[in-house]
Design a protein around this motif. Structure first.
Motif, PDB file in Angstrom:
ATOM      1  N   ASN A 388      14.293  33.803   6.922  1.00 43.66           N
ATOM      2  CA  ASN A 388      14.205  34.882   5.673  1.00 43.66           C
ATOM      3  C   ASN A 388      14.101  33.230   4.430  1.00 43.66           C
ATOM      4  OD1 ASN A 388      15.319  35.570   3.660  1.00 43.66           O
ATOM      5  ND2 ASN A 388      16.921  34.467   3.777  1.00 43.66           N
ATOM      6  N   ILE A 389      13.787  31.788   5.301  1.00 40.01           N
ATOM      7  CA  ILE A 389      13.600  30.653   4.269  1.00 40.01           C
ATOM      8  C   ILE A 389      12.343  31.322   3.875  1.00 40.01           C
ATOM      9  CG2 ILE A 389      12.792  28.209   3.948  1.00 40.01           C
ATOM     10  CD1 ILE A 389      15.561  28.268   4.659  1.00 40.01           C
ATOM     11  N   ALA A 390      11.711  31.833   5.222  1.00 43.56           N
ATOM     12  CA  ALA A 390      10.424  31.365   4.932  1.00 43.56           C
ATOM     13  C   ALA A 390       9.493  33.013   3.975  1.00 43.56           C
ATOM     14  CB  ALA A 390       9.073  31.559   6.603  1.00 43.56           C
ATOM     15  N   SER A 391       9.943  33.751   4.183  1.00 49.04           N
ATOM     16  CA  SER A 391       9.990  35.107   3.616  1.00 49.04           C
ATOM     17  C   SER A 391       9.710  35.187   1.781  1.00 49.04           C
ATOM     18  CB  SER A 391      11.140  36.346   4.067  1.00 49.04           C
ATOM     19  OG  SER A 391      10.550  37.468   2.959  1.00 49.04           O
ATOM     20  N   ARG A 392      11.303  33.498   1.491  1.00 48.24           N
ATOM     21  CA  ARG A 392      11.022  34.390   0.119  1.00 48.24           C
ATOM     22  C   ARG A 392      10.225  32.780  -0.218  1.00 48.24           C
ATOM     23  NH1 ARG A 392      16.821  34.742  -2.204  1.00 48.24           N
ATOM     24  NH2 ARG A 392      18.308  35.715  -0.319  1.00 48.24           N
ATOM     25  N   CYS A 393      10.019  31.726   0.178  1.00 42.57           N
ATOM     26  CA  CYS A 393       8.775  30.878   0.103  1.00 42.57           C
ATOM     27  C   CYS A 393       7.412  32.300  -0.166  1.00 42.57           C
ATOM     28  CB  CYS A 393       8.987  29.956   0.733  1.00 42.57           C
ATOM     29  SG  CYS A 393       9.984  28.339   1.077  1.00 42.57           S
ATOM     30  N   ALA A 394       7.491  32.685   1.057  1.00 44.34           N
ATOM     31  CA  ALA A 394       6.018  33.589   1.052  1.00 44.34           C
ATOM     32  C   ALA A 394       6.332  34.508  -0.454  1.00 44.34           C
ATOM     33  CB  ALA A 394       5.677  34.783   1.707  1.00 44.34           C
ATOM     34  N   GLY A 395       6.772  34.887  -0.785  1.00 41.39           N
ATOM     35  CA  GLY A 395       7.261  35.623  -2.164  1.00 41.39           C
ATOM     36  C   GLY A 395       7.342  34.863  -3.576  1.00 41.39           C
ATOM     37  N   PHE A 396       7.695  33.672  -3.498  1.00 36.69           N
ATOM     38  CA  PHE A 396       7.564  33.034  -4.538  1.00 36.69           C
ATOM     39  C   PHE A 396       6.008  32.720  -5.163  1.00 36.69           C
ATOM     40  CE2 PHE A 396       7.816  28.346  -6.245  1.00 36.69           C
ATOM     41  CZ  PHE A 396       8.419  28.776  -7.457  1.00 36.69           C
ATOM     42  N   ILE A 397       5.583  32.300  -4.073  1.00 43.98           N
ATOM     43  CA  ILE A 397       4.100  31.597  -3.416  1.00 43.98           C
ATOM     44  C   ILE A 397       3.311  32.906  -4.290  1.00 43.98           C
ATOM     45  CG2 ILE A 397       2.183  30.894  -2.007  1.00 43.98           C
ATOM     46  CD1 ILE A 397       4.165  29.030  -0.972  1.00 43.98           C
ATOM     47  N   LYS A 399       3.938  35.719  -6.383  1.00 45.20           N
ATOM     48  CA  LYS A 399       4.036  35.994  -7.490  1.00 45.20           C
ATOM     49  C   LYS A 399       3.860  34.945  -8.472  1.00 45.20           C
ATOM     50  CE  LYS A 399       8.421  37.142 -10.758  1.00 45.20           C
ATOM     51  NZ  LYS A 399       9.850  37.550 -10.176  1.00 45.20           N
ATOM     52  N   ARG A 400       3.777  33.664  -8.556  1.00 44.38           N
ATOM     53  CA  ARG A 400       4.054  32.547  -9.415  1.00 44.38           C
ATOM     54  C   ARG A 400       2.645  31.717  -9.369  1.00 44.38           C
ATOM     55  NH1 ARG A 400       8.477  30.128 -11.883  1.00 44.38           N
ATOM     56  NH2 ARG A 400      10.005  32.575 -11.868  1.00 44.38           N
ATOM     57  N   PHE A 401       1.967  32.053  -7.836  1.00 47.81           N
ATOM     58  CA  PHE A 401       0.956  30.475  -7.362  1.00 47.81           C
ATOM     59  C   PHE A 401      -0.468  31.914  -6.559  1.00 47.81           C
ATOM     60  CE2 PHE A 401       4.365  28.099  -7.698  1.00 47.81           C
ATOM     61  CZ  PHE A 401       3.979  27.185  -8.444  1.00 47.81           C
ATOM     62  N   ALA A 402      -0.430  33.451  -6.844  1.00 45.99           N
ATOM     63  CA  ALA A 402      -0.931  34.252  -6.308  1.00 45.99           C
ATOM     64  C   ALA A 402      -1.906  34.276  -5.160  1.00 45.99           C
ATOM     65  CB  ALA A 402      -2.677  34.119  -7.922  1.00 45.99           C
ATOM     66  N   GLY A 403      -0.388  33.298  -4.271  1.00 46.51           N
ATOM     67  CA  GLY A 403      -1.189  33.329  -3.070  1.00 46.51           C
ATOM     68  C   GLY A 403      -1.697  31.507  -2.427  1.00 46.51           C
ATOM     69  N   ARG A 404      -1.390  30.760  -3.319  1.00 47.83           N
ATOM     70  CA  ARG A 404      -2.514  29.958  -2.833  1.00 47.83           C
ATOM     71  C   ARG A 404      -1.329  29.007  -2.697  1.00 47.83           C
ATOM     72  NH1 ARG A 404      -6.906  30.026  -6.977  1.00 47.83           N
ATOM     73  NH2 ARG A 404      -7.658  28.420  -5.457  1.00 47.83           N
ATOM     74  N   LEU A 405      -1.258  27.958  -1.454  1.00 52.53           N
ATOM     75  CA  LEU A 405      -1.006  26.699  -1.362  1.00 52.53           C
ATOM     76  C   LEU A 405      -1.218  25.380  -2.294  1.00 52.53           C
ATOM     77  CD1 LEU A 405      -0.537  27.272   2.462  1.00 52.53           C
ATOM     78  CD2 LEU A 405       1.092  27.859   0.396  1.00 52.53           C
ATOM     79  N   ALA A 406      -0.366  24.695  -2.341  1.00 57.10           N
ATOM     80  CA  ALA A 406      -1.422  23.455  -2.896  1.00 57.10           C
ATOM     81  C   ALA A 406      -2.565  22.513  -2.375  1.00 57.10           C
ATOM     82  CB  ALA A 406       0.165  22.511  -3.194  1.00 57.10           C
ATOM     83  N   ALA A 407      -2.568  22.451  -0.859  1.00 62.12           N
ATOM     84  CA  ALA A 407      -4.065  22.323  -0.758  1.00 62.12           C
ATOM     85  C   ALA A 407      -4.810  23.268  -1.230  1.00 62.12           C
ATOM     86  CB  ALA A 407      -3.583  22.312   0.719  1.00 62.12           C
ATOM     87  N   GLU A 408      -5.013  24.490  -1.182  1.00 65.87           N
ATOM     88  CA  GLU A 408      -5.450  24.401  -1.581  1.00 65.87           C
ATOM     89  C   GLU A 408      -6.170  24.491  -2.940  1.00 65.87           C
ATOM     90  OE1 GLU A 408      -4.258  28.744  -0.681  1.00 65.87           O
ATOM     91  OE2 GLU A 408      -5.749  28.818   0.696  1.00 65.87           O
ATOM     92  N   LEU A 409      -5.071  24.316  -4.097  1.00 63.05           N
ATOM     93  CA  LEU A 409      -4.925  24.201  -5.492  1.00 63.05           C
ATOM     94  C   LEU A 409      -5.633  22.599  -6.126  1.00 63.05           C
ATOM     95  CD1 LEU A 409      -1.982  25.354  -6.872  1.00 63.05           C
ATOM     96  CD2 LEU A 409      -3.707  26.505  -7.035  1.00 63.05           C
TER      97      LEU A 409
END
Length: 413
Positions: A388-397, A399-409
Motif C-alpha cells: 500500500n505504501i508503494a501504491s500511494r507513493c506511485a500515485g503521488f509521483i 500526479k505531482r512529478f509526471a511519474g519521474r523520480l528524483a534521480a531522473e530530475l
C-alpha cells in the motif's frame, strides 16, 4: 572498524529434500548475515552438504547408484531450493571432498599426537541378517531413563537423555526389524571427559543463550563421556589414517565441513586467510546457527575437538526450535509435510521468509506456522501495509512529478 565474521548453518543431510522445517534455520541465518553486511561488516556465510554415514550408503543401495552419485545429485537439489528462497551462501560445498578429508585427518592426527585419542574394545550392535554393525540411529528401542518407546540408540527425543546403544530396552534393528546381537569391535575414542574446565570457560565467553547453558549444565551434572569417533566397515566416509577398516563417524567430519567450505573458498579466491580465522589466537568471529536437536554436538564435542587440535573455538552458537504446523508436528498424512520445492512452486518464497523473520526469536522455542495466521499476516503486513505504501507513493509521483523520480530530475540541465 568493520567486524570480520564467519557464519555457518548446520549442514543439510544428503538423504532427502529440503523441507520448510529446514528452511527455518537457513532463512534465519541468511537474514542475520544480510544484516551484518548491511552494517558494513565483512561477513562470510558458508555451508555444505552432509554426505557420509550408513543412511547414505543404504539409500544409495536402494536406488541402485553409487553413494558418490547420490550425494552429488542431492547437493545440487539442496542448493537450488535454498537459492530459490534467497539464501545467499558465499560458498556451498560437500563433506565428501578433498578439503574435508584433508582437514579431518589433520584434526585427528593433531588430537592423537596430543594424547586425546585412545582405542577400546566395545560391544556393538550387529545385524546378522544384514551382516553389518549398526550405527546408533539404526537401532531403536525404549529409552532407559524415561521409558519412552521408539527412541534412537544414542539419545531420547522425549527426555533428552544420552546413552549407549546397549542401554536401550528391547533394541531392534531398523534395517531388518530383528533384535541385534552384540559383537566385540575395537573403536577409537576422543577424551571428551578431559575438557570439562575448558568447555565451561568457553561457555562463559560464548555468552550462550540460557536455554543452551541450562541443557549443558544437565550434561555436565551427568558427567561427560568420552566420544566414540569411529565406525566399522562397510561405511561411506573417510578411512581413519593408519587403519584398514575403520572410518570416521559422520559427526566428526560433518562439522569439519564448515572449515572445508571455508578452505575451498579461500583457495578459489585467494582470501580471506584460512589460518588467520582458525588458529587458536584468532581475533575474528565465528558463529554457528543450528537446531536445538544438535546442541549436544556443537557445544560439547565440537569446541572440545577444536581446542584439543589447537584450533580456535566458535565465538558463539545460536540454536532455534523445531517447526510445527498449526501447533502439531509436520505430517505427511495431514498434508502438512511440505517440501521447499512444493512451496516455491505454488507461492512466493519471500512470503515464508517474512513470516519466519517476524516470529523467530533468540531462544529455542518451537516456531509454529499457523496457516490462518500466515494468510492474515501476508495480507495485512505485506499487502495491506508494504504494498500500500508503494501504491500511494506511485500515485503521488505520477500526479505531482509526471511519474519521474528524483534521480531522473537531477540529470536535467
Amino acid at each position: 572498524m568493520s567486524r570480520k565474521i564467519v557464519v555457518t548453518s548446520a549442514l543439510p543431510y544428503a538423504n532427502g529434500p529440503i523441507h520448510i522445517g529446514h528452511l527455518v534455520e537457513y532463512l534465519q541465518t541468511d537474514s542475520w548475515v544480510s544484516f551484518q553486511k548491511t552494517c558494513g561488516n565483512q561477513c562470510f556465510y558458508f555451508c555444505a552438504d552432509d554426505t557420509h554415514g550408513t543412511p547414505i550408503m543404504i539409500k544409495a543401495r536402494q536406488e541402485g547408484v553409487k553413494p558418490e552419485e547420490l550425494v552429488t545429485r542431492i547437493a545440487a537439489e539442496h542448493l537450488d531450493d535454498l537459492t530459490a528462497f534467497g539464501v545467499a551462501f558465499d560458498n556451498f560445498h560437500s563433506t565428501h571432498s578433498d578439503e574435508n578429508e584433508e582437514l579431518v585427518s589433520h584434526i585427528y592426527l593433531a588430537l592423537r599426537e596430543r594424547g586425546h585419542i585412545y582405542t577400546k574394545t566395545i560391544e556393538q550392535a550387529y545385524d546378522e541378517q544384514e551382516n553389518m554393525f549398526l550405527p546408533d540411529r539404526f537401532v531403536k528401542g525404549t529409552c532407559p531413563r524415561c521409558k519412552s518407546p521408539d527412541q534412537y540408540g544414542d539419545a531420547c527425543e522425549v527426555c533428552g537423555a544420552t546413552y549407549s546403544t546397549n542401554d536401550l530396552i528391547e533394541p531392534t534393528s531398523v534395517l531388518s526389524d530383528t533384535p541385534p546381537v552384540w559383537r566385540d569391535s575395537e573403536h577409537y575414542f576422543f577424551k571428551l571427559s578431559e575438557f570439562g574446565d575448558q568447555l565451561r570457560t568457553w561457555m562463559r565467553d560464548a555468552k550462550l543463550h540460557q536455554n543452551i547453558t541450562s541443557k549443558l549444565e544437565e550434561w555436565f551434572e551427568a558427567g561427560l563421556q568420552d566420544w566414540d569417533i569411529s565406525r566399522d566397515a562397510p561405511y561411506f566416509g573417510f578411512r581413519i589414517p593408519d587403519t584398514q577398516d575403520k572410518y570416521f563417524y559422520v559427526w566428526l567430519d560433518a562439522p569439519v565441513g564448515y572449515l572445508a567450505s571455508f578452505l575451498q573458498y579461500c583457495r578459489q579466491h585467494g582470501e580471506p586467510d584460512f589460518d588467520a580465522y582458525w588458529n587458536a589466537d584468532s581475533e575474528f568471529e565465528v558463529y554457528h546457527f543450528i537446531g536445538k536437536d544438535i546442541v549436544y554436538f556443537h557445544t560439547l564435542f565440537w569446541p572440545a575437538v577444536l581446542a584439543g587440535a589447537g584450533m580456535r573455538t566458535p565465538t558463539s552458537v545460536f540454536a532455534h526450535g523445531f517447526l510445527t504446523i498449526n501447533g502439531k508436528k509436520m505430517s505427511k498424512s495431514r498434508g502438512t509435510f511440505i517440501n521447499a520445492r512444493t512451496f516455491r512452486d505454488n507461492l512466493d518464497p519471500s512470503l515464508l521468509r517474512y513470516y519466519y523473520a517476524a516470529k523467530l526469536g533468540s531462544g529455542m522455542d518451537d516456531l509454529d506456522l499457523n496457516l490462518d495466521d500466515f494468510i492474515a499476516r501476508v495480507n495485512s503486513d505485506l499487502v495491506g501495509k508494504l504494498v500500500n505504501i508503494a501504491s500511494r507513493c506511485a500515485g503521488f509521483i505520477s500526479k505531482r512529478f509526471a511519474g519521474r523520480l528524483a534521480a531522473e530530475l537531477d540529470d536535467e540541465p
